[in-house]
Scaffold this motif. Structure first.
Motif, mmCIF file in Angstrom:
data_model
loop_
_atom_site.group_PDB
_atom_site.id
_atom_site.type_symbol
_atom_site.label_atom_id
_atom_site.label_comp_id
_atom_site.label_asym_id
_atom_site.label_seq_id
_atom_site.Cartn_x
_atom_site.Cartn_y
_atom_site.Cartn_z
ATOM 1 N N ALA B 116 0.870 -1.172 0.000
ATOM 2 C CA ALA B 116 0.000 0.000 0.000
ATOM 3 C C ALA B 116 0.907 1.222 0.000
ATOM 4 N N PRO B 117 0.357 2.407 -0.337
ATOM 5 C CA PRO B 117 1.217 3.604 -0.334
ATOM 6 C C PRO B 117 1.910 3.777 1.012
ATOM 7 N N GLY B 118 3.234 3.779 1.011
ATOM 8 C CA GLY B 118 3.981 3.997 2.241
ATOM 9 C C GLY B 118 4.125 2.766 3.109
ATOM 10 N N VAL B 119 3.457 1.677 2.777
ATOM 11 C CA VAL B 119 3.584 0.463 3.586
ATOM 12 C C VAL B 119 4.477 -0.528 2.850
ATOM 13 N N ILE B 120 5.711 -0.615 3.303
ATOM 14 C CA ILE B 120 6.686 -1.520 2.712
ATOM 15 C C ILE B 120 7.728 -1.776 3.778
ATOM 16 N N GLY B 121 8.212 -3.017 3.870
ATOM 17 C CA GLY B 121 9.217 -3.347 4.885
ATOM 18 C C GLY B 121 10.391 -2.402 4.801
ATOM 19 N N THR B 122 11.022 -2.372 3.637
ATOM 20 C CA THR B 122 12.115 -1.442 3.403
ATOM 21 C C THR B 122 12.226 -1.220 1.906
ATOM 22 N N ASP B 123 12.270 0.038 1.484
ATOM 23 C CA ASP B 123 12.356 0.327 0.059
ATOM 24 C C ASP B 123 13.818 0.379 -0.363
ATOM 25 N N GLY B 283 -6.588 7.031 1.827
ATOM 26 C CA GLY B 283 -5.848 6.838 0.578
ATOM 27 C C GLY B 283 -4.999 5.586 0.620
ATOM 28 N N ALA B 284 -4.362 5.360 1.768
ATOM 29 C CA ALA B 284 -3.511 4.187 1.909
ATOM 30 C C ALA B 284 -4.345 2.910 1.828
ATOM 31 N N LEU B 285 -5.511 2.945 2.500
ATOM 32 C CA LEU B 285 -6.399 1.774 2.458
ATOM 33 C C LEU B 285 -6.871 1.493 1.037
ATOM 34 N N LEU B 286 -7.216 2.580 0.338
ATOM 35 C CA LEU B 286 -7.658 2.455 -1.050
ATOM 36 C C LEU B 286 -6.542 1.835 -1.898
ATOM 37 N N GLY B 287 -5.303 2.289 -1.649
ATOM 38 C CA GLY B 287 -4.159 1.731 -2.366
ATOM 39 C C GLY B 287 -4.011 0.253 -2.105
ATOM 40 N N PHE B 288 -4.211 -0.138 -0.843
ATOM 41 C CA PHE B 288 -4.115 -1.552 -0.481
ATOM 42 C C PHE B 288 -5.180 -2.361 -1.219
ATOM 43 N N VAL B 289 -6.386 -1.790 -1.308
ATOM 44 C CA VAL B 289 -7.473 -2.487 -2.020
ATOM 45 C C VAL B 289 -7.106 -2.663 -3.493
ATOM 46 N N TYR B 290 -6.558 -1.594 -4.115
ATOM 47 C CA TYR B 290 -6.156 -1.698 -5.528
ATOM 48 C C TYR B 290 -5.093 -2.786 -5.699
ATOM 49 N N PHE B 291 -4.111 -2.756 -4.796
ATOM 50 C CA PHE B 291 -3.029 -3.744 -4.884
ATOM 51 C C PHE B 291 -3.592 -5.151 -4.792
ATOM 52 N N LEU B 292 -4.479 -5.358 -3.812
ATOM 53 C CA LEU B 292 -5.046 -6.690 -3.600
ATOM 54 C C LEU B 292 -5.868 -7.117 -4.810
ATOM 55 N N ALA B 293 -6.661 -6.176 -5.346
ATOM 56 C CA ALA B 293 -7.528 -6.518 -6.479
ATOM 57 C C ALA B 293 -6.689 -6.952 -7.681
ATOM 58 N N LYS B 294 -5.621 -6.173 -7.968
ATOM 59 C CA LYS B 294 -4.776 -6.509 -9.125
ATOM 60 C C LYS B 294 -4.080 -7.845 -8.911
ATOM 61 N N THR B 295 -3.591 -8.065 -7.680
ATOM 62 C CA THR B 295 -2.877 -9.306 -7.387
ATOM 63 C C THR B 295 -3.800 -10.508 -7.526
ATOM 64 N N VAL B 296 -5.011 -10.391 -6.978
ATOM 65 C CA VAL B 296 -5.955 -11.511 -7.057
ATOM 66 C C VAL B 296 -6.340 -11.773 -8.510
#
Lengths: 118, 390
Positions: B116-123, B283-296
């Motif tokens: 999600a936007p800004g959620v990453i272990g380490t960039d 916004g971050a949650l929305l990003g997570f949803v987009y990421f999940l949708a594309k991945t699935v």
């Protein structure tokens, strides 16, 4: 920066912890009644004939050798790809020469039949 | 991530920022390595069984719970309480180490996956190279399992795995390099930022190569030679039982998710979508949803492939990797590099069009070469048949 890699260490430790816990707890939970038939190697019910650790003709040997060669050459692409925009025309020509040399080796390997299955 | 660190330090004023950051990282890692395996495996085995069942005109799991949704949990409990067997002839240390490594290797990839936007272990500045490097651990785990079981089928399977993973690693790396070339960086964040138009639309050939090589890397059908049931029983994990077997299973499904996630990041724009931003929690949650949708969506495509393609023969598999994907990948690489350097394609829109045209040209050339080669083999075969009849 080295501090960027700290989370990876954290991940490694935590994931290792998960591995240790999840593998030891069920081993203690489940029954434990070994018998000689149960511990035998399973080869579709046939009685195993000798060890699996013997000399076998490895068809895949040539493939793995080729992999090492190609993988090393492909590694050189990474820094080039990152710096491509800054390298101007020189980078393009230089890489063209590199790919040409790679291609000669590739065609040689193909024509020699090293990619065929025997 | 940074927002959570800020929130923690405001909650506990005496806490130093590095400590807060470390705590956030540990919690994040714990979520991904303790919760994610269970959730992902249960969700995706259920999805897979339902999808495959639909394709094969069956119903799929429908007994445990509503619509069979509890089937995964039932399986998990069964696995947990099974007897743990180490066969008499096995190499104990390596045998017990392999399943753990199979999972650790995948969890480590999570560290650079931007969910999600800004959620990453380490960039990391070498993010995608790290993914490829850590991917090797999974191969090691399979080889260790196959070798240490002291079972001929397992050993055969381990050899196949190495040949297959090795043959498909090169096209995959070439596809990754095409993306790095276009994005100009190996950092996951930069790659996402470069995709105003997702690379799926500008670099379709690279996406195709990456997608196919990825299926082969996970060892899923039609590239599931490593566990071809009809040939080598279950393959490398034939001697494993209970939780150790489950670990290979977990590893496979997490690998499925992670590689689809990487493909999403590289080609589908990651978490990008209308409204997704780092600025707010929504916004971050929305990003997570987009990421999940594309991945699935990608995972669904992989299941679709599994349901409809027959298994490859090993020589065809190696041929496809070495003689088709590698040259096509190199050709695309050269074409993309040329387009990026053309002076009259300086505006972004023109460049996207140029990349697309180059990719279509590569597809045309590749298909023409394949049909030419096929025609030649057919005519040789026909001639030999005619000769035999005479």
């Amino acid at each position: 920066m080295p501090i960027d890699y700290l989370p990876i260490l954290v991940f490694f430790v935590v994931a290792g912890l998960f591995g240790v816990i999840a593998l030891t707890v069920p081993a203690l939970l489940g029954p434990h009644r070994p018998s000689s038939t149960k511990l035998e190697t399973y080869e579709s019910g046939k009685i195993p004939y000798g060890d699996a650790w013997r000399k076998v003709p490895v068809h895949y040997f040539k493939v793995s050798m080729l992999f090492i060669l190609f993988d090393l050459e492909v590694i050189f692409f990474y820094p080039w790809a990152v710096l491509f925009r800054r390298l101007k025309l020189f980078g393009l020509i230089e890489m063209g020469v590199f790919i040409l040399i790679l291609l000669v080796g590739y065609i040689y390997v193909w024509k020699k039949g090293a990619l065929e299955w025997e | 991530m940074d927002a959570i660190v800020l929130w923690l330090t405001s909650l506990f004023p005496q806490m130093a920022v590095p400590t807060a950051r470390l705590i956030v990282h540990i919690v994040y890692a714990a979520i991904l390595s303790f919760v994610a395996p269970v959730v992902l495996v249960v969700a995706f085995t259920y999805m897979e069984r339902k999808v495959i069942a639909r394709i094969q005109d069956r119903v799929g799991p429908n007994r445990a719970g509503p619509l069979g949704m509890l089937q995964g949990f039932a399986d998990a409990i069964k696995m947990l309480t099974k007897e743990d067997i180490t066969p008499a002839g096995a190499d104990r240390i390596v045998y017990n180490l392999a399943p753990g490594l199979a999972v650790i290797g995948v969890v480590l990839v999570f560290a650079v996956l931007p969910v999600a936007p800004g959620v990453i272990g380490t960039d990391l500045s070498i993010g995608i190279l790290y993914v490829v490097a850590v991917g090797g651990i999974g191969t090691m785990a399979v080889l260790m399992a196959g070798w240490s079981s002291n079972n001929k089928y397992a050993l055969l399977s381990a050899f196949r795995v190495v040949a297959q993973l090795v043959a498909y690693e090169i096209p995959m790396v070439i596809a990754i390099i095409i993306v790095v070339l276009t994005a100009g960086s190996m950092r996951m964040g930069d790659i996402i930022a470069a995709q105003n138009v997702p690379f799926l639309f500008t670099l379709p050939v690279a996406f195709f190569i990456f997608f196919v090589a990825n299926i082969a890397e996970i060892g899923r059908s039609p590239f599931d030679l490593l566990e071809a049931e009809s040939e080598i029983i279950a393959g490398f994990h034939v001697e494993y039982s209970g939780m150790k077997f489950a670990f290979f299973f977990i590893g496979e499904y997490m690998h499925l998710f992670v590689s689809a996630g990487i493909a999403t990041t590289l080609f589908l724009g990651g978490w990008r979508g209308p409204g997704a931003s780092e600025a707010s929690i929504l916004g971050a949650l929305l990003g997570f949803v987009y990421f999940l949708a594309k991945t699935v969506l990608l995972i669904f495509a992989m299941m679709w492939v599994r349901g409809t393609f027959p298994r490859f023969r090993i020589d065809h598999l190696l041929d496809f990797g070495w003689k088709f994907l590698v040259p096509v990948g190199l050709l695309t690489l050269v074409a993309v590099a040329l387009v990026l350097k053309l002076p009259f394609l300086s505006s972004p829109v023109l460049q996207w069009v140029g990349l697309l045209v180059a990719n279509v040209a590569v597809i045309v050339v590749a298909l023409a070469a394949v049909s030419l080669a096929a025609r030649r083999t057919r005519s040789v075969a026909l001639r030999s048949v005619a000769g035999a009849e005479r």
